[in-house]
Scaffold this motif. Structure first.
Motif, PDB file in Angstrom:
ATOM      1  N   UNK A 244      17.008   5.124   4.182  1.00 13.77           N
ATOM      2  CA  UNK A 244      16.677   6.044   3.080  1.00 13.77           C
ATOM      3  C   UNK A 244      15.377   6.790   3.401  1.00 13.77           C
ATOM      4  N   UNK A 245      14.384   6.008   3.840  1.00 15.20           N
ATOM      5  CA  UNK A 245      13.086   6.626   4.149  1.00 15.20           C
ATOM      6  C   UNK A 245      13.229   7.703   5.227  1.00 15.20           C
ATOM      7  N   UNK A 246      14.098   7.426   6.191  1.00 11.22           N
ATOM      8  CA  UNK A 246      14.234   8.363   7.300  1.00 11.22           C
ATOM      9  C   UNK A 246      15.222   9.486   7.044  1.00 11.22           C
ATOM     10  N   UNK A 247      15.892   9.435   5.881  1.00 12.70           N
ATOM     11  CA  UNK A 247      16.813  10.531   5.583  1.00 12.70           C
ATOM     12  C   UNK A 247      16.062  11.687   4.931  1.00 12.70           C
ATOM     13  N   UNK A 248      14.842  11.404   4.454  1.00 14.05           N
ATOM     14  CA  UNK A 248      14.046  12.461   3.828  1.00 14.05           C
ATOM     15  C   UNK A 248      13.368  13.271   4.933  1.00 14.05           C
ATOM     16  N   UNK A 249      13.727  14.524   4.965  1.00 11.31           N
ATOM     17  CA  UNK A 249      13.142  15.391   6.000  1.00 11.31           C
ATOM     18  C   UNK A 249      11.668  15.604   5.715  1.00 11.31           C
TER      19      UNK A 249
ATOM     20  N   UNK B  54       0.812  -1.226   0.000  1.00 12.78           N
ATOM     21  CA  UNK B  54       0.000   0.000   0.000  1.00 12.78           C
ATOM     22  C   UNK B  54       0.843   1.272   0.000  1.00 12.78           C
ATOM     23  N   UNK B  55       2.151   1.117  -0.091  1.00 11.79           N
ATOM     24  CA  UNK B  55       3.084   2.255  -0.024  1.00 11.79           C
ATOM     25  C   UNK B  55       2.735   3.207   1.110  1.00 11.79           C
ATOM     26  N   UNK B  56       2.616   2.605   2.283  1.00 10.93           N
ATOM     27  CA  UNK B  56       2.321   3.392   3.491  1.00 10.93           C
ATOM     28  C   UNK B  56       3.638   3.959   4.025  1.00 10.93           C
ATOM     29  N   UNK B  57       4.095   5.013   3.410  1.00 15.56           N
ATOM     30  CA  UNK B  57       5.428   5.543   3.751  1.00 15.56           C
ATOM     31  C   UNK B  57       5.535   5.929   5.238  1.00 15.56           C
ATOM     32  N   UNK B  58       4.492   6.558   5.763  1.00 13.83           N
ATOM     33  CA  UNK B  58       4.577   6.990   7.166  1.00 13.83           C
ATOM     34  C   UNK B  58       4.715   5.800   8.122  1.00 13.83           C
ATOM     35  N   UNK B  59       4.036   4.702   7.781  1.00 13.47           N
ATOM     36  CA  UNK B  59       4.154   3.502   8.629  1.00 13.47           C
ATOM     37  C   UNK B  59       5.518   2.841   8.423  1.00 13.47           C
ATOM     38  N   UNK B  60       5.976   2.797   7.151  1.00 13.77           N
ATOM     39  CA  UNK B  60       7.280   2.170   6.866  1.00 13.77           C
ATOM     40  C   UNK B  60       8.397   2.902   7.607  1.00 13.77           C
ATOM     41  N   UNK B  61       8.258   4.217   7.693  1.00 15.24           N
ATOM     42  CA  UNK B  61       9.282   5.018   8.376  1.00 15.24           C
ATOM     43  C   UNK B  61       9.404   4.675   9.855  1.00 15.24           C
ATOM     44  N   UNK B  62       8.326   4.080  10.383  1.00 15.49           N
ATOM     45  CA  UNK B  62       8.351   3.758  11.815  1.00 15.49           C
ATOM     46  C   UNK B  62       8.553   2.270  12.057  1.00 15.49           C
TER      47      UNK B  62
END
Ligand code: SF4
Ligand code: ZN
Length: 301
Positions: free
Chosen positions: A264-269, A174-182
């Protein structure tokens, strides 16, 4: 057993772990399991022997195996059980959790959701929130609140590799970026939130069940009735089919995510939503009223 063979002993293996290319006897499987948990704790700097750990205990194999391993490894860990009020399932799992706590002589803190807000079946009836999502929110809220009140500085949960790989798979689909970041085995302490860790994140469900069995741990063997039909179960079945054909798939999928994608996901501010405190209960929340206080209002109305 691979280890016995190297030591010129001749114990027969009771399990073969294809993704680690290891055949192990009872004694060496238990040793391997505990070492693997300890290595994970140290790799992710989860806690050490000076910390006060509260294990979220459901009465299932994962939380009890985790508690047993922490106890044997010499960590300072007590248990926390939430009686969700799900009829027999809650009664049976509470008895097993208490039985295990008595066996190892550790404290099990028990709270009743019926007294705090309402039982899960009542919440299901009175609100239109999906049951497992409401239940997850409630469990996170109360363990965090009580851990602070009771003086613990770490919350440990029994999420295993199968759980983590299934969530990762779903969040990726689902490309849940906010969840993947955590999605990391450690969630650091933040204003009002206690540090949360998942020491079984590299242990499969089968390994955790075998560890419980070999240690004579009685655990609740049937699922919560509300788990039926959850999409995570379908993802687990699918990932297990892949695993059978290609041993190591789940571990690689998860660990390579942590190694390559998570940074990588967490390097994006990104502008983070700032944390406030619930105006009713004072617990940390992203809104004026936290989700548990909102649920309470819905149940009341
Ligand atoms: Fe709660 Fe759903 Fe788990 Fe049952 S299956 S304990 S309702 S999260
Ligand atoms: Zn609140």
């Amino acid at each position: 057993c691979t280890i016995c063979k190297a030591k010129n002993l001749n114990n027969k293996a009771i399990v073969f772990l294809p993704h680690h290319r290891l055949a192990l006897c009872k004694e060496h499987f238990i040793e391997w399991f505990e070492k693997r948990v300890d290595k994970t704790i140290k790799e992710f700097k989860m806690f050490d022997k000076n910390d006060n750990i509260l294990v979220a205990v459901s009465g299932g194999k994962d939380s009890l195996s985790l508690w047993n391993a922490l106890y044997k490894l010499g960590y300072n860990a007590d248990g926390f059980y939430i009686n969700l009020g799900i009829n027999e399932y809650s009664e049976d799992s509470k008895i097993l959790a208490q039985k295990f706590a008595d066996k190892i002589g550790k404290k099990l803190h028990i709270i009743s959701l019926k007294e705090e807000i309402a039982s899960i079946p009542e919440i299901k009836e009175k609100t239109n929130r999906p049951t497992c999502s409401a239940c997850g929110t409630i469990k996170r809220y109360y363990i965090n609140k009580y851990a602070k009140e009771l003086g613990y500085n770490i919350i440990a949960t029994g999420h295993n590799l199968d759980d983590e790989a299934a969530v990762l798979f779903s969040n990726t689909l689902n490309w849940e970026i906010d969840f993947l970041k955590k999605q990391y085995p450690v969630l650091k302490e933040e204003d009002g939130f206690i540090k949360k860790v998942k020491p079984l994140c590299k242990i499969t469900e089968k390994e955790s069940a075998l560890y419980a069995f070999l240690n004579n741990i009685d655990y609740i063997e049937y699922e919560c009735p509300f788990a039926e039909g959850a999409s995570s179960i379908e993802y687990k079945i699918f990932l297990n089919e892949l695993e059978n054909k290609h041993p190591g798939t789940k571990l690689k999928f998860y660990t390579q995510f942590l190694k390559k994608m998570y940074p990588i996901l967490n390097s994006v501010e990104k502008e983070e939503k700032s944390l406030k405190h619930c105006i009713i209960c004072g617990e940390p929340s992203f809104n004026d009223i936290c989700s548990v206080c909102r649920l309470k209002q819905l149940v009341k109305n």
